[in-house]
Scaffold this motif. Structure first.
Motif, PDB file in Angstrom:
ATOM      1  N   ASP A 202       0.816  -1.213  -0.015  1.00 43.96           N
ATOM      2  CA  ASP A 202      -0.111  -0.032   0.011  1.00 43.96           C
ATOM      3  C   ASP A 202       0.909   1.259   0.085  1.00 43.96           C
ATOM      4  O   ASP A 202       2.132   1.014  -0.089  1.00 43.96           O
ATOM      5  N   HIS A 203       0.227   2.465   0.143  1.00 39.98           N
ATOM      6  CA  HIS A 203       0.758   3.676  -0.101  1.00 39.98           C
ATOM      7  C   HIS A 203       1.771   3.862   1.232  1.00 39.98           C
ATOM      8  O   HIS A 203       2.880   4.449   1.071  1.00 39.98           O
ATOM      9  N   ARG A 206       4.931   2.132   0.347  1.00 40.40           N
ATOM     10  CA  ARG A 206       5.616   2.878  -0.810  1.00 40.40           C
ATOM     11  C   ARG A 206       6.414   4.251  -0.216  1.00 40.40           C
ATOM     12  O   ARG A 206       7.378   4.580  -0.808  1.00 40.40           O
ATOM     13  N   ALA A 207       5.672   4.861   0.547  1.00 36.36           N
ATOM     14  CA  ALA A 207       6.002   6.221   1.057  1.00 36.36           C
ATOM     15  C   ALA A 207       7.577   5.982   1.884  1.00 36.36           C
ATOM     16  O   ALA A 207       8.464   6.627   1.691  1.00 36.36           O
ATOM     17  N   GLN A 208       7.582   4.848   2.547  1.00 39.23           N
ATOM     18  CA  GLN A 208       8.772   4.377   3.401  1.00 39.23           C
ATOM     19  C   GLN A 208      10.043   4.107   2.458  1.00 39.23           C
ATOM     20  O   GLN A 208      11.076   4.457   2.422  1.00 39.23           O
ATOM     21  N   VAL A 209       9.599   3.234   1.315  1.00 39.94           N
ATOM     22  CA  VAL A 209      10.486   2.940   0.387  1.00 39.94           C
ATOM     23  C   VAL A 209      11.246   4.081  -0.511  1.00 39.94           C
ATOM     24  O   VAL A 209      12.349   4.214  -0.521  1.00 39.94           O
ATOM     25  N   THR A 210      10.136   4.990  -0.694  1.00 38.86           N
ATOM     26  CA  THR A 210      10.463   6.089  -1.554  1.00 38.86           C
ATOM     27  C   THR A 210      11.509   7.203  -0.635  1.00 38.86           C
ATOM     28  O   THR A 210      12.625   7.598  -1.193  1.00 38.86           O
ATOM     29  N   ALA A 211      11.108   7.087   0.595  1.00 35.85           N
ATOM     30  CA  ALA A 211      12.178   7.990   1.355  1.00 35.85           C
ATOM     31  C   ALA A 211      13.538   7.414   1.556  1.00 35.85           C
ATOM     32  O   ALA A 211      14.522   8.170   1.902  1.00 35.85           O
ATOM     33  N   ALA A 212      13.528   6.043   1.558  1.00 33.79           N
ATOM     34  CA  ALA A 212      14.860   5.352   1.819  1.00 33.79           C
ATOM     35  C   ALA A 212      15.578   5.322   0.629  1.00 33.79           C
ATOM     36  O   ALA A 212      16.755   5.367   0.594  1.00 33.79           O
ATOM     37  N   LEU A 213      15.075   5.496  -0.407  1.00 30.92           N
ATOM     38  CA  LEU A 213      15.691   5.476  -1.800  1.00 30.92           C
ATOM     39  C   LEU A 213      16.270   6.705  -2.044  1.00 30.92           C
ATOM     40  O   LEU A 213      17.399   6.895  -2.621  1.00 30.92           O
ATOM     41  N   ALA A 214      15.778   7.822  -1.292  1.00 36.48           N
ATOM     42  CA  ALA A 214      16.339   9.049  -1.514  1.00 36.48           C
ATOM     43  C   ALA A 214      17.732   9.158  -1.074  1.00 36.48           C
ATOM     44  O   ALA A 214      18.587  10.052  -1.249  1.00 36.48           O
ATOM     45  N   ASP A 215      18.054   8.280   0.049  1.00 33.22           N
ATOM     46  CA  ASP A 215      19.371   8.209   0.640  1.00 33.22           C
ATOM     47  C   ASP A 215      20.482   7.848  -0.328  1.00 33.22           C
ATOM     48  O   ASP A 215      21.664   8.096  -0.099  1.00 33.22           O
ATOM     49  N   PHE A 216      20.133   7.081  -1.420  1.00 31.66           N
ATOM     50  CA  PHE A 216      20.996   6.398  -2.417  1.00 31.66           C
ATOM     51  C   PHE A 216      20.882   6.723  -3.583  1.00 31.66           C
ATOM     52  O   PHE A 216      22.090   6.598  -4.470  1.00 31.66           O
ATOM     53  N   LEU A 217      20.071   7.052  -4.128  1.00 37.83           N
ATOM     54  CA  LEU A 217      19.815   7.382  -5.661  1.00 37.83           C
ATOM     55  C   LEU A 217      19.353   8.919  -5.742  1.00 37.83           C
ATOM     56  O   LEU A 217      18.464   9.434  -4.822  1.00 37.83           O
ATOM     57  N   PRO A 218      19.545   9.563  -6.940  1.00 39.20           N
ATOM     58  CA  PRO A 218      18.826  10.775  -7.168  1.00 39.20           C
ATOM     59  C   PRO A 218      17.286  10.345  -7.774  1.00 39.20           C
ATOM     60  O   PRO A 218      16.875   9.386  -8.225  1.00 39.20           O
ATOM     61  N   ALA A 219      16.663  11.863  -7.602  1.00 42.89           N
ATOM     62  CA  ALA A 219      15.201  11.719  -7.678  1.00 42.89           C
ATOM     63  C   ALA A 219      14.870  11.019  -9.078  1.00 42.89           C
ATOM     64  O   ALA A 219      13.787  10.603  -9.289  1.00 42.89           O
ATOM     65  N   ASP A 220      15.710  11.398 -10.105  1.00 39.03           N
ATOM     66  CA  ASP A 220      15.206  11.127 -11.705  1.00 39.03           C
ATOM     67  C   ASP A 220      15.343   9.715 -11.971  1.00 39.03           C
ATOM     68  O   ASP A 220      14.903   9.267 -12.943  1.00 39.03           O
ATOM     69  N   ALA A 221      15.937   9.027 -10.825  1.00 39.48           N
ATOM     70  CA  ALA A 221      16.032   7.566 -11.015  1.00 39.48           C
ATOM     71  C   ALA A 221      15.115   6.583 -10.465  1.00 39.48           C
ATOM     72  O   ALA A 221      14.949   5.514 -10.571  1.00 39.48           O
ATOM     73  N   ASP A 225       4.922   4.077  -9.774  1.00 43.44           N
ATOM     74  CA  ASP A 225       3.943   3.391 -10.741  1.00 43.44           C
ATOM     75  C   ASP A 225       3.052   2.559  -9.807  1.00 43.44           C
ATOM     76  O   ASP A 225       3.317   1.576  -9.514  1.00 43.44           O
ATOM     77  N   ASP A 226       1.686   3.196  -9.829  1.00 42.47           N
ATOM     78  CA  ASP A 226       0.587   2.356  -8.951  1.00 42.47           C
ATOM     79  C   ASP A 226      -0.862   2.835  -9.581  1.00 42.47           C
ATOM     80  O   ASP A 226      -0.822   4.274  -9.898  1.00 42.47           O
ATOM     81  N   ALA A 227      -1.894   2.263  -9.228  1.00 42.65           N
ATOM     82  CA  ALA A 227      -2.939   2.659  -9.603  1.00 42.65           C
ATOM     83  C   ALA A 227      -3.508   3.810  -8.912  1.00 42.65           C
ATOM     84  O   ALA A 227      -4.677   4.421  -9.345  1.00 42.65           O
ATOM     85  N   ALA A 228      -3.085   4.183  -7.847  1.00 39.62           N
ATOM     86  CA  ALA A 228      -3.485   5.473  -7.045  1.00 39.62           C
ATOM     87  C   ALA A 228      -3.398   6.783  -7.811  1.00 39.62           C
ATOM     88  O   ALA A 228      -3.929   7.785  -7.235  1.00 39.62           O
ATOM     89  N   GLN A 229      -2.233   6.780  -8.838  1.00 39.45           N
ATOM     90  CA  GLN A 229      -2.130   8.025  -9.458  1.00 39.45           C
ATOM     91  C   GLN A 229      -3.343   8.430 -10.199  1.00 39.45           C
ATOM     92  O   GLN A 229      -3.934   7.740 -10.738  1.00 39.45           O
ATOM     93  N   SER A 230      -3.127   9.689 -10.758  1.00 34.46           N
ATOM     94  CA  SER A 230      -4.068   9.934 -11.733  1.00 34.46           C
ATOM     95  C   SER A 230      -3.672   9.541 -13.009  1.00 34.46           C
ATOM     96  O   SER A 230      -2.560   9.161 -13.063  1.00 34.46           O
ATOM     97  N   GLY A 231      -4.814   9.306 -13.898  1.00 32.75           N
ATOM     98  CA  GLY A 231      -4.447   8.815 -15.257  1.00 32.75           C
ATOM     99  C   GLY A 231      -3.383   9.336 -15.948  1.00 32.75           C
ATOM    100  O   GLY A 231      -2.420   8.372 -16.298  1.00 32.75           O
ATOM    101  N   GLY A 251       5.841   0.446  -6.665  1.00 31.77           N
ATOM    102  CA  GLY A 251       4.500   0.836  -6.591  1.00 31.77           C
ATOM    103  C   GLY A 251       4.005  -0.484  -5.964  1.00 31.77           C
ATOM    104  O   GLY A 251       4.435  -1.278  -5.375  1.00 31.77           O
ATOM    105  N   THR A 252       2.569  -0.635  -6.203  1.00 31.96           N
ATOM    106  CA  THR A 252       1.751  -1.555  -5.681  1.00 31.96           C
ATOM    107  C   THR A 252       1.582  -2.867  -6.454  1.00 31.96           C
ATOM    108  O   THR A 252       2.464  -3.040  -7.488  1.00 31.96           O
TER     109      THR A 252
END
Length: 662
Positions: A202-203, A206-221, A225-231, A251-252
């Motif tokens: 769930d979201h 996803r939020a925890q993983v995204t925050a952790a990824l920011a410690d190692f990777l640039p934002a453009d990487a 991708d999940d169904a909760a986004q707008s079309g 994503g989910t």
């Protein structure tokens, strides 16, 4: 002999008999645009209309005598269906006795014209630049699991038990240590020029993983991708994933199909969460899709969680998945709390747990996990103790607020002037306490203490480190800065009473995920539960519990030691399907079939049957079941004519049902 170009098209249709490739001639006007993977519109002779589809293959044919319809239109110039995604969708559908188009409907988002035009006008994304120091820190995180880095680079299938603790990111956010392990694995993979796919329930995850990824990777990487986004946002993310530049996709459940370039790693977090089970036909679990994808692409596959499902443990036992243990074993301090003699009959929280909560509140927040949201999730007659039911639909009644009129949990009607159908009494009694009632009771027991309710109607994701009583339903627990100073797990005995084959696994997962939110050295009190599940939590030996579950289910031929398919429909259709299955696969004999039994349905009289079969019979069984679905659909074909009545499918099949109930 003249030759012509032919496009083999997969139609976007739920009709089972159309689940195959159809040949269409490519006219000269579409010769350049008609390439594999693009969306097209084609005529469907049998229906006399146009239908959408995807070009899967383009070939030349010398059989000019065979009449072929022509492609009507190439809808979009972008090839949104790579061959690897079609192969995965085809394999997943065949494994689940379903249609490839149903899988692709989940995997490929709808076309958004503006997002597509913006993508075509922009420059292609550049290859992400990884910081060497950050990648070094990622490797250091993975060093906690000896051999994990090498196993990922070699494309192995792995199972890792997540560290049960919290950690902080570079910007001060608190996340589970599991998120850092996942982020580090993805960063190390991306540094080798390969993409990583991260699938979470769930979201919140996803939020925890995204925050952790920011410690190692640039934002453009990082691509969400999940169904909760707008079309438009989801379609733009999908187009980014299709680019040649590798990325990390988070994503989910549908993200497991994300067609990222040169996929090197697929990660499934907490595969026991029911949110990872696809409810739409053909109902392929993200875990099964990931296993198929690993076979096709040769990428690494990582299962990680605080608990081990019996499904993954079976794969570990047969040697298909490799288990990697942490260098140092970590576990929270779990206390099995039983009611004392002086606590009184029906005491919900033992005095020992009360004392622990009171002492912990002097230091910071305390978590109290309950089983249900609301005030009084269950009401009974005060005189005869029969469950209170709605007079309109017979659904259970509940109370949203104190002294409020009861409401039906099924139809939502207010039960004014309710009387018991058994004894005619008009008095109600609260038989259980939800999150709001628990908050009310504990608020009186601990006056002056801040009380926070976290459930579906009151979402809370993060909390500061000030003293507070946090009353949360399972799965809705907020992350407290620095961790909770004490955790009370209530209603455990009630949770285990649910009629579910996997309720022990589920309860252990709920409790373990909550226990992992504790501060270092904090106590976790499991109230009123004894037996194997409680011992597994207290000793933090979840894989051993999964092994014991497998041993118990084997003689009973219950999943996941065997696979199970559910057949629903009219009695004649189900009976014919079972007979056809027995004729095609004689190894599936009578003892392997449970039912048919009548079930409630809005479509008239229906029955359900369950078929158990061994894994080595999977291909034969699913092919036979799919043939039965097509045969039933052909018999129930809608009669021609403008006033012809609508005919529903008379047979529905689902393989690997998540909830085994007749």
């Amino acid at each position: 002999m003249s030759r012509r170009r032919v496009a083999r098209v997969l139609l976007d249709s739920p009709v089972p008999q159309l689940d195959r490739l159809f040949d269409y001639e490519i006219p000269d006007s579409l010769a350049e645009a008609a390439i594999p993977g693009v969306r097209v519109r084609v005529p469907l002779r049998s229906a006399g209309r146009m239908i959408d589809g995807y070009i899967v293959e383009v070939d030349e044919s010398s059989d000019s005598d065979r009449p072929l319809s022509e492609l009507e239109e190439v809808v979009s110039p972008i090839a949104v269906l790579p061959n690897t995604l079609y192969t995965l969708a085809r394999r997943a559908a065949d494994r689940a006795a379903g249609s490839a188009s149903d899988v692709l409907r989940v995997a490929v988002p709808k076309r958004m014209v503006r997002a597509e035009k913006a993508w075509l006008a922009a420059d292609p994304p550049a290859f992400p630049q990884c910081d060497l120091d950050a990648i070094g820190r990622a490797r250091a995180v993975l060093d906690e699991f000896p051999g994990a880095t090498a196993a990922i680079s070699e494309g192995n299938r792995l199972a890792i038990d997540a560290p049960p603790r919290l950690t902080s990111t570079n910007d001060g956010a608190h996340v589970g240590a599991w998120a850092h392990v996942i982020a580090a694995s993805a960063a190390v993979t991306l540094a080798t020029g390969r993409s990583a796919i991260i699938v979470v329930p769930d979201h919140r995850d996803r939020a925890q993983v995204t925050a952790a990824l920011a410690d190692f990777l640039p934002a453009d990487a990082i691509v969400r991708d999940d169904a909760a986004q707008s079309g438009p946002a989801r379609y733009a993310a999908y187009l980014r994933v299709l680019a040649k530049a590798p990325c990390v996709v988070v994503g989910t459940r549908s993200t497991v199909y994300s067609p990222a370039a040169r996929t090197g790693l697929v990660i499934i977090w907490d595969d026991g969460d029911p949110l990872l089970s696809e409810p739409l036909s053909p109902g392929v679990h993200a875990r099964d899709a990931a296993l198929l994808r690993q076979e096709i692409e040769g990428s690494a596959l990582l299962f990680i969680g605080h608990t081990r499902t019996s499904d993954v443990e079976r794969l570990v036992a047969v040697g298909w998945v490799r288990e990697i243990a942490a260098r140092r074993r970590q576990s929270p301090r779990v206390v099995l709390a039983a009611a004392n003699d002086g606590d009184g009959r029906g005491a919900r929280i033992p005095s020992s747990a009360y004392r622990a909560a009171r002492e912990a509140l002097a230091l910071g927040p305390v978590l109290v996990q309950v089983s249900r949201p609301g005030y009084a999730p269950t009401l009974v007659c005060s005189d005869c103790r029969k469950p209170a039911r709605c007079r309109h639909c017979a659904g259970p009644l509940h109370a949203r607020r104190p002294k409020a009129a009861p409401e039906c949990t099924w139809c939502g009607r207010t039960a004014n002037n309710w009387t018991c159908a058994n004894c005619d009494s008009d008095r109600l009694r609260m038989a259980s306490a939800g999150s709001e009632r628990t908050a009310d009771e504990l608020g009186r027991a601990f006056p002056g203490v801040r009380v926070v309710v976290a459930d579906g109607e009151h979402p809370v994701t993060h909390l500061d480190d000030r003293p507070a009583l946090v009353i949360a339903t399972r799965g809705a627990e907020p992350i407290a800065a620095g961790g909770y100073r004490a955790i009370l797990l209530l209603d455990g005995e009630r949770m285990l009473l649910a009629e579910d084959l996997r309720i022990g696994e589920s309860a252990l997962r709920w409790w373990s995920n909550a226990a992992a939110l504790a501060a270092p050295g904090a106590s976790v009190h499991l109230v009123g539960v004894v037996g194997p599940v409680a011992r597994a939590l207290a000793t933090w030996t979840q894989p051993a519990y999964a092994r014991a579950e497998l041993e118990d289910r084997g003689p009973l031929r219950m999943p996941p030691t065997v696979r199970v398919a559910s057949l629903e429909g009219e009695l004649a259709a189900v009976t014919d399907a079972l007979q056809s299955l027995h004729d095609t696969v004689p190894a599936v004999d009578s003892p392997a079939v449970l039912g048919p039994v009548p079930i409630e349905s809005e479509d008239g009289p229906r029955v359900r049957a369950l078929v158990r079969f061994d894994y080595n019979l999977g291909s034969a069984v699913t092919a036979a079941l799919r043939a039965a679905v097509i045969a039933a659909a052909m018999r129930a074909r809608k009669p021609r004519g403008p006033r012809a009545p609508r005919v529903r499918n008379t047979l529905k099949v689902r393989v690997d049902v998540p909830d085994l109930q007749l």
